[in-house]
Design an enzyme around this catalytic site. Structure first.
Site, PDB file in Angstrom:
ATOM      1  N   CYS A   8       8.954 -35.217  74.228  1.00 11.81           N
ATOM      2  CA  CYS A   8       8.592 -33.992  73.496  1.00 11.81           C
ATOM      3  C   CYS A   8       8.284 -34.401  72.061  1.00 11.81           C
ATOM      4  CB  CYS A   8       9.697 -32.942  73.592  1.00 11.81           C
ATOM      5  SG  CYS A   8      11.290 -33.449  72.912  1.00 11.81           S
ATOM      6  N   ASN A  11      12.399 -35.129  70.329  1.00  9.89           N
ATOM      7  CA  ASN A  11      13.413 -35.771  71.182  1.00  9.89           C
ATOM      8  C   ASN A  11      14.832 -35.332  70.809  1.00  9.89           C
ATOM      9  OD1 ASN A  11      14.593 -39.156  71.927  1.00  9.89           O
ATOM     10  ND2 ASN A  11      14.322 -37.470  73.338  1.00  9.89           N
ATOM     11  N   CYS A  13      15.479 -31.596  71.553  1.00 10.58           N
ATOM     12  CA  CYS A  13      15.678 -30.353  72.331  1.00 10.58           C
ATOM     13  C   CYS A  13      15.226 -30.517  73.791  1.00 10.58           C
ATOM     14  CB  CYS A  13      14.935 -29.178  71.693  1.00 10.58           C
ATOM     15  SG  CYS A  13      15.463 -28.771  70.015  1.00 10.58           S
ATOM     16  N   ARG A  14      13.916 -30.491  74.017  1.00 12.52           N
ATOM     17  CA  ARG A  14      13.419 -30.432  75.399  1.00 12.52           C
ATOM     18  C   ARG A  14      13.586 -31.745  76.171  1.00 12.52           C
ATOM     19  NH1 ARG A  14       7.656 -28.563  73.687  1.00 12.52           N
ATOM     20  NH2 ARG A  14       8.324 -29.859  71.935  1.00 12.52           N
ATOM     21  N   SER A  15      13.097 -32.863  75.614  1.00 10.07           N
ATOM     22  CA  SER A  15      13.160 -34.101  76.408  1.00 10.07           C
ATOM     23  C   SER A  15      14.595 -34.605  76.623  1.00 10.07           C
ATOM     24  CB  SER A  15      12.235 -35.192  75.857  1.00 10.07           C
ATOM     25  OG  SER A  15      12.555 -35.557  74.549  1.00 10.07           O
ATOM     26  N   ASP A 124       8.450 -25.140  73.121  1.00  8.31           N
ATOM     27  CA  ASP A 124       9.308 -25.626  72.038  1.00  8.31           C
ATOM     28  C   ASP A 124      10.295 -24.525  71.602  1.00  8.31           C
ATOM     29  OD1 ASP A 124      10.412 -26.641  69.751  1.00  8.31           O
ATOM     30  OD2 ASP A 124       8.503 -27.266  68.866  1.00  8.31           O
TER      31      ASP A 124
HETATM   32  P1  4NP Z   1      11.740 -30.845  70.676  1.00  7.98           P
HETATM   33  O1  4NP Z   1      11.887 -29.688  69.580  1.00  7.98           O
HETATM   34  O2  4NP Z   1      10.324 -31.390  70.515  1.00  7.98           O
HETATM   35  O3  4NP Z   1      11.912 -30.123  71.964  1.00  7.98           O
HETATM   36  O4  4NP Z   1      12.801 -31.867  70.383  1.00  7.98           O
HETATM   37  C1  4NP Z   1      11.645 -29.890  68.216  1.00  7.98           C
HETATM   38  C2  4NP Z   1      12.598 -30.525  67.440  1.00  7.98           C
HETATM   39  C3  4NP Z   1      12.393 -30.665  66.074  1.00  7.98           C
HETATM   40  C4  4NP Z   1      11.229 -30.181  65.509  1.00  7.98           C
HETATM   41  C5  4NP Z   1      10.275 -29.541  66.289  1.00  7.98           C
HETATM   42  C6  4NP Z   1      10.484 -29.399  67.650  1.00  7.98           C
HETATM   43  N1  4NP Z   1      11.036 -30.292  64.101  1.00  7.98           N
HETATM   44  O5  4NP Z   1      10.068 -29.724  63.585  1.00  7.98           O
HETATM   45  O6  4NP Z   1      11.839 -30.995  63.438  1.00  7.98           O
END
Ligand code: 4NP
Length: 160
Positions: A8, A11, A13-15, A124
Site C-alpha cells: 500500500c 505500509n 494500515c492496509r498492507s 485508504d
Molecule cells: P496505508 O495508509 O497506505 O494503508 O498504510 C496510509 C498511511 C499513511 C499515510 C497515507 C496512507 N500518510 O499519508 O502518511
C-alpha cells in the site's frame, strides 16, 4: 516456495493488515512451509514504524496479531524475489508498475483481483473514521481467502 508481498502507500494500515491476516490464513490452511508473506509501502514515510494503532486494534478485535510487522519501502529486489506483488488500490498499482522491470510486471496485480469481490480496491482508511478500518479488515479477509484458493489452484505453475 510461493512468496507474496502486499503493498500500500504507507505500509502501516492496509498492507500490514493483509500481511497479518494472510499469515494467519496460511497457518490455518497448514501451508506455512510453502507460502511466505511480507508487506511494504510505495513510500518510505513510516520506515520502521509499527502498524497504525487503529489497524492493530481492529485486527486484534478479529483475532489477528500485527505487532510483529514494521513498515518498510518497496525495493527493486522485491520484484525479483516475490511471485505476487499485490497492490491495495489503483494508485499503488500504477506506482508499482512505474518502478517494476518489464519482465516482472506480470507479478504486479490488484490484491482483490482473485475473487468475486464487488470492490476491486482496498480503500485508504488513514484519514477516515473507525469504520474504514473495519471495512479494510473485512475486504482483506475475503481477498486473502480468494488469493489462497488461487495459489492452491495454480500450485504447479507457481512452485519453484
Ligand atoms: P496505508 O495508509 O497506505 O494503508 O498504510 C496510509 C498511511 C499513511 C499515510 C497515507 C496512507 N500518510 O499519508 O502518511
Amino acid at each position: 516456495m510461493v512468496k507474496v508481498l502486499f503493498v500500500c502507500l504507507g505500509n502501516i494500515c492496509r498492507s500490514p493488515t493483509a500481511h497479518g491476516v494472510f499469515v494467519h490464513q496460511v497457518l490455518e490452511a497448514g501451508l506455512s512451509d510453502w507460502i511466505e508473506v511480507d508487506s511494504a509501502g510505495t513510500s518510505g514515510w513510516h520506515e520502521g514504524a509499527k502498524p497504525d494503532k487503529r489497524s492493530m486494534k481492529e485486527a486484534a478485535r478479529q483475532g489477528y496479531d500485527l505487532s510483529f510487522i514494521r513498515s518498510r519501502q518497496v525495493r527493486d529486489s522485491d520484484f525479483d524475489e516475490f511471485d505476487y506483488v499485490l497492490a491495495m488500490d489503483e494508485s499503488n498499482l500504477s506506482d508499482l508498475l512505474a518502478i517494476c522491470p518489464q519482465d516482472h510486471a506480470h507479478k504486479v496485480q490488484l490484491f482483490l483481483s482473485f475473487g468475486e469481490s464487488l470492490e476491486h480496491e482496498v480503500p485508504d482508511p488513514y484519514y477516515g473514521g473507525e469504520q474504514g478500518f473495519t471495512h479494510v479488515l473485512s475486504l482483506v479477509e475475503q481477498g486473502g481467502q480468494s488469493l489462497l484458493q488461487h495459489i492452491q489452484n495454480h500450485a504447479q505453475s507457481d512452485s519453484r
